[in-house]
Motif scaffolding. Structure first.
Motif, PDB file in Angstrom:
ATOM      1  N   GLY A 252     -15.345  -1.612   4.720  1.00  0.00           N
ATOM      2  CA  GLY A 252     -14.125  -2.088   4.096  1.00  0.00           C
ATOM      3  C   GLY A 252     -12.833  -1.658   4.745  1.00  0.00           C
ATOM      4  N   ILE A 253     -12.887  -0.962   5.886  1.00  0.00           N
ATOM      5  CA  ILE A 253     -11.683  -0.467   6.566  1.00  0.00           C
ATOM      6  C   ILE A 253     -11.450  -1.286   7.837  1.00  0.00           C
ATOM      7  CG2 ILE A 253     -10.552   1.516   7.613  1.00  0.00           C
ATOM      8  CD1 ILE A 253     -10.961   1.754   4.600  1.00  0.00           C
ATOM      9  N   SER A 254     -10.235  -1.793   7.997  1.00  0.00           N
ATOM     10  CA  SER A 254      -9.912  -2.644   9.139  1.00  0.00           C
ATOM     11  C   SER A 254      -9.960  -1.871  10.451  1.00  0.00           C
ATOM     12  CB  SER A 254      -8.527  -3.263   8.956  1.00  0.00           C
ATOM     13  OG  SER A 254      -8.491  -4.111   7.826  1.00  0.00           O
ATOM     14  N   PHE A 255     -10.271  -2.585  11.517  1.00  0.00           N
ATOM     15  CA  PHE A 255     -10.305  -1.992  12.851  1.00  0.00           C
ATOM     16  C   PHE A 255      -9.683  -2.967  13.851  1.00  0.00           C
ATOM     17  CE2 PHE A 255     -14.270  -4.371  12.431  1.00  0.00           C
ATOM     18  CZ  PHE A 255     -14.285  -5.128  13.591  1.00  0.00           C
ATOM     19  N   GLU A 256      -9.257  -2.417  14.970  1.00  0.00           N
ATOM     20  CA  GLU A 256      -8.832  -3.205  16.124  1.00  0.00           C
ATOM     21  C   GLU A 256      -9.702  -2.807  17.306  1.00  0.00           C
ATOM     22  OE1 GLU A 256      -4.946  -4.358  18.874  1.00  0.00           O
ATOM     23  OE2 GLU A 256      -4.903  -2.572  17.602  1.00  0.00           O
ATOM     24  N   LEU A 257     -10.442  -3.755  17.841  1.00  0.00           N
ATOM     25  CA  LEU A 257     -11.361  -3.500  18.944  1.00  0.00           C
ATOM     26  C   LEU A 257     -10.910  -4.312  20.148  1.00  0.00           C
ATOM     27  CD1 LEU A 257     -15.203  -3.269  18.712  1.00  0.00           C
ATOM     28  CD2 LEU A 257     -14.199  -4.754  20.429  1.00  0.00           C
ATOM     29  N   VAL A 258     -10.847  -3.666  21.299  1.00  0.00           N
ATOM     30  CA  VAL A 258     -10.447  -4.342  22.535  1.00  0.00           C
ATOM     31  C   VAL A 258     -11.555  -4.161  23.566  1.00  0.00           C
ATOM     32  CG1 VAL A 258      -8.760  -4.497  24.401  1.00  0.00           C
ATOM     33  CG2 VAL A 258      -7.995  -3.964  22.070  1.00  0.00           C
ATOM     34  N   ILE A 259     -12.025  -5.275  24.111  1.00  0.00           N
ATOM     35  CA  ILE A 259     -12.984  -5.252  25.217  1.00  0.00           C
ATOM     36  C   ILE A 259     -12.248  -5.661  26.476  1.00  0.00           C
ATOM     37  CG2 ILE A 259     -15.144  -6.170  26.149  1.00  0.00           C
ATOM     38  CD1 ILE A 259     -15.940  -6.884  23.273  1.00  0.00           C
ATOM     39  N   ARG A 260     -12.226  -4.773  27.455  1.00  0.00           N
ATOM     40  CA  ARG A 260     -11.607  -5.086  28.745  1.00  0.00           C
ATOM     41  C   ARG A 260     -12.720  -5.335  29.765  1.00  0.00           C
ATOM     42  NH1 ARG A 260      -6.854  -4.640  31.617  1.00  0.00           N
ATOM     43  NH2 ARG A 260      -7.122  -4.315  33.851  1.00  0.00           N
ATOM     44  N   VAL A 261     -12.629  -6.491  30.418  1.00  0.00           N
ATOM     45  CA  VAL A 261     -13.604  -6.835  31.454  1.00  0.00           C
ATOM     46  C   VAL A 261     -13.087  -6.280  32.779  1.00  0.00           C
ATOM     47  CG1 VAL A 261     -14.892  -8.681  32.574  1.00  0.00           C
ATOM     48  CG2 VAL A 261     -14.150  -8.953  30.190  1.00  0.00           C
ATOM     49  N   GLU A 262     -13.811  -5.339  33.348  1.00  0.00           N
ATOM     50  CA  GLU A 262     -13.438  -4.760  34.634  1.00  0.00           C
ATOM     51  C   GLU A 262     -14.423  -5.208  35.699  1.00  0.00           C
ATOM     52  OE1 GLU A 262     -12.863  -0.566  34.238  1.00  0.00           O
ATOM     53  OE2 GLU A 262     -11.474  -0.781  32.545  1.00  0.00           O
ATOM     54  N   ALA A 263     -14.145  -4.875  36.939  1.00  0.00           N
ATOM     55  CA  ALA A 263     -14.981  -5.356  38.051  1.00  0.00           C
ATOM     56  C   ALA A 263     -16.413  -4.849  37.951  1.00  0.00           C
ATOM     57  CB  ALA A 263     -14.363  -4.933  39.384  1.00  0.00           C
ATOM     58  N   ASP A 264     -16.592  -3.659  37.395  1.00  0.00           N
ATOM     59  CA  ASP A 264     -17.928  -3.067  37.363  1.00  0.00           C
ATOM     60  C   ASP A 264     -18.451  -2.768  35.964  1.00  0.00           C
ATOM     61  OD1 ASP A 264     -16.024  -1.133  36.890  1.00  0.00           O
ATOM     62  OD2 ASP A 264     -17.103   0.455  37.945  1.00  0.00           O
ATOM     63  N   ASP A 296     -22.243  -8.524   9.141  1.00  0.00           N
ATOM     64  CA  ASP A 296     -21.471  -8.035   7.991  1.00  0.00           C
ATOM     65  C   ASP A 296     -20.046  -7.639   8.369  1.00  0.00           C
ATOM     66  OD1 ASP A 296     -23.868  -8.299   6.537  1.00  0.00           O
ATOM     67  OD2 ASP A 296     -24.496  -6.292   7.183  1.00  0.00           O
ATOM     68  N   VAL A 297     -19.245  -8.641   8.739  1.00  0.00           N
ATOM     69  CA  VAL A 297     -17.874  -8.369   9.147  1.00  0.00           C
ATOM     70  C   VAL A 297     -17.032  -9.606   8.887  1.00  0.00           C
ATOM     71  CG1 VAL A 297     -18.177  -9.163  11.541  1.00  0.00           C
ATOM     72  CG2 VAL A 297     -16.463  -7.401  11.028  1.00  0.00           C
ATOM     73  N   SER A 298     -15.776  -9.419   8.556  1.00  0.00           N
ATOM     74  CA  SER A 298     -14.809 -10.515   8.520  1.00  0.00           C
ATOM     75  C   SER A 298     -13.806 -10.275   9.636  1.00  0.00           C
ATOM     76  CB  SER A 298     -14.109 -10.589   7.163  1.00  0.00           C
ATOM     77  OG  SER A 298     -13.396  -9.385   6.891  1.00  0.00           O
ATOM     78  N   ILE A 299     -13.359 -11.361  10.255  1.00  0.00           N
ATOM     79  CA  ILE A 299     -12.464 -11.284  11.407  1.00  0.00           C
ATOM     80  C   ILE A 299     -11.124 -11.916  11.034  1.00  0.00           C
ATOM     81  CG2 ILE A 299     -12.096 -11.983  13.803  1.00  0.00           C
ATOM     82  CD1 ILE A 299     -14.309  -9.908  13.441  1.00  0.00           C
ATOM     83  N   SER A 300     -10.057 -11.167  11.224  1.00  0.00           N
ATOM     84  CA  SER A 300      -8.718 -11.719  10.935  1.00  0.00           C
ATOM     85  C   SER A 300      -8.111 -12.406  12.152  1.00  0.00           C
ATOM     86  CB  SER A 300      -7.778 -10.624  10.421  1.00  0.00           C
ATOM     87  OG  SER A 300      -7.693  -9.557  11.372  1.00  0.00           O
ATOM     88  N   SER A 301      -8.434 -11.923  13.366  1.00  0.00           N
ATOM     89  CA  SER A 301      -7.882 -12.584  14.550  1.00  0.00           C
ATOM     90  C   SER A 301      -8.713 -12.252  15.795  1.00  0.00           C
ATOM     91  CB  SER A 301      -6.418 -12.207  14.783  1.00  0.00           C
ATOM     92  OG  SER A 301      -6.300 -10.843  15.165  1.00  0.00           O
ATOM     93  N   ILE A 302      -8.705 -13.208  16.718  1.00  0.00           N
ATOM     94  CA  ILE A 302      -9.265 -13.028  18.061  1.00  0.00           C
ATOM     95  C   ILE A 302      -8.212 -13.544  19.026  1.00  0.00           C
ATOM     96  CG2 ILE A 302     -11.077 -13.655  19.687  1.00  0.00           C
ATOM     97  CD1 ILE A 302     -12.854 -14.292  17.236  1.00  0.00           C
ATOM     98  N   ARG A 303      -7.864 -12.772  20.021  1.00  0.00           N
ATOM     99  CA  ARG A 303      -6.933 -13.263  21.046  1.00  0.00           C
ATOM    100  C   ARG A 303      -7.309 -12.680  22.391  1.00  0.00           C
ATOM    101  NH1 ARG A 303      -2.771  -9.672  22.295  1.00  0.00           N
ATOM    102  NH2 ARG A 303      -2.707  -7.823  20.953  1.00  0.00           N
ATOM    103  N   PHE A 304      -6.861 -13.372  23.431  1.00  0.00           N
ATOM    104  CA  PHE A 304      -7.174 -12.988  24.804  1.00  0.00           C
ATOM    105  C   PHE A 304      -5.879 -12.690  25.553  1.00  0.00           C
ATOM    106  CE2 PHE A 304     -10.905 -15.076  23.377  1.00  0.00           C
ATOM    107  CZ  PHE A 304     -11.951 -14.652  24.166  1.00  0.00           C
ATOM    108  N   SER A 305      -5.953 -11.728  26.453  1.00  0.00           N
ATOM    109  CA  SER A 305      -4.793 -11.434  27.300  1.00  0.00           C
ATOM    110  C   SER A 305      -5.287 -11.060  28.703  1.00  0.00           C
ATOM    111  CB  SER A 305      -3.955 -10.301  26.714  1.00  0.00           C
ATOM    112  OG  SER A 305      -4.678  -9.081  26.670  1.00  0.00           O
TER     113      SER A 305
END
Length: 305
Positions: A252-264, A296-305
């Motif tokens: 029940g606690i919100s999180f912000e997760l960032v996946i960075r794609v690197e060369a390796d 078992d998760v709800s997503i408020s936003s997905i964005r790419f940069s």
């Protein structure tokens, strides 16, 4: 990539390159027995309050297809004339073709309706579908418009990936042109109040069968407070990575997760702090073209940069 396979309804996604003269959208699906209505919308935005540049409402209860637009939360005049080419239990293919003055809409290779532009077609940036039908495939046909700059189309030589807000879970986001080093995926969400687990995959395609190859499987498991990272190839999972310094999620606690794609590797941060790295096992990266989230998760936003 210009195809989306088997999305779960309701569904909304960005249109690569936007809408312009010559752009077409092909939708393949099936009508289940007992369906009453479903709708397809070309949207000027990414939520249900956005203007609807083209609204198609397929109504079995009225045996008609209503065409309309909606601006500032006000509907325009309905257009109802024309054929009703849909049948219960039958597959269909709908083609929406944008022209300079109108949309032309065909079903099963037969022209059915025209809809003159009421709002500028270059405002369209997403397509939304909901109601009682099964979607097999959505395909965007035609390149971005080289003559207009009103629709952003390219980022670092790639199709720009629009944000998505409050998608239904499970959700498959098409990553046009696939993964590349330097890409960052920002996911804001919240586990359910009594979660078992949730899953984030960077995978090849959205089809469920055969199981798609997965370049990065990120699987927080509340039942044993672990976070499993793995890959899948030809239907077989490889060796799991499970070491973590702490379990960063709470029910029940919100999180912000960032996946960075690197060369390796893939590098993951949670709530602004580095959490883990996962070295690439499967290549080339560009063949992995779908972000898939389930459980078992709800997503408020997905964005790419």
């Amino acid at each position: 990539m210009s195809k989306i396979l088997a999305p779960t309804l309701p569904f909304q996604t960005g249109i690569p390159g936007g809408i312009h003269d010559g752009k077409m959208i092909e939708i393949k699906g099936r009508i289940p027995y007992g369906a009453e209505r479903f709708e397809i919308n070309l949207m000027a935005g990414y939520d249900q309050s956005s203007d609807r540049v083209l609204h198609l409402s397929i109504r079995f209860d009225q045996h008609c297809v209503v065409r309309n637009h909606k601006q500032y939360d006000q509907w325009g005049p309905e257009e109802r004339q024309g054929p009703f080419p849909f049948s219960f239990g039958r597959d269909f293919t709908m083609l929406i073709a944008a022209e300079r003055t109108q949309y032309r809409i065909a079903v099963n290779n037969q022209h059915c309706w025209n809809f003159a532009h009421r709002l500028p077609m270059n405002r369209v940036n997403s397509i939304a579908m909901r109601g009682f039908f099964e979607v097999f495939q959505v395909e965007f046909i035609g390149r971005s418009n080289p003559r207009t700059q009103t629709v952003p189309t390219v980022q670092r030589g790639r199709t720009r990936l629009p944000p998505v807000y409050n998608p239904n879970i499970p959700y498959a986001y098409p990553i046009y042109d696939g993964l590349e080093p330097g890409m960052m995926i920002h996911i804001n969400g919240r586990p359910s109040s009594n979660p078992h687990k949730f899953t984030i995959n960077l995978q090849r395609g959205a089809a469920q069968y055969p199981p798609p190859d997965v370049a990065f499987h990120f699987d927080p498991r509340f039942f044993n407070r672990s976070v499993v990272r793995n890959t899948r190839r030809n239907g077989a999972w490889a060796a799991e990575e499970t070491y973590i310094s702490h379990f960063p999620f709470q029910p029940g606690i919100s999180f912000e997760l960032v996946i960075r794609v690197e060369a390796d590797k893939f590098s993951v941060s949670i709530n602004g702090r580095h959490f883990t790295d996962f070295r690439h096992r499967l290549r080339p990266l560009e063949m992995f073209d779908t972000l898939y989230i389930e459980n078992d998760v709800s997503i408020s936003s997905i964005r790419f940069s």
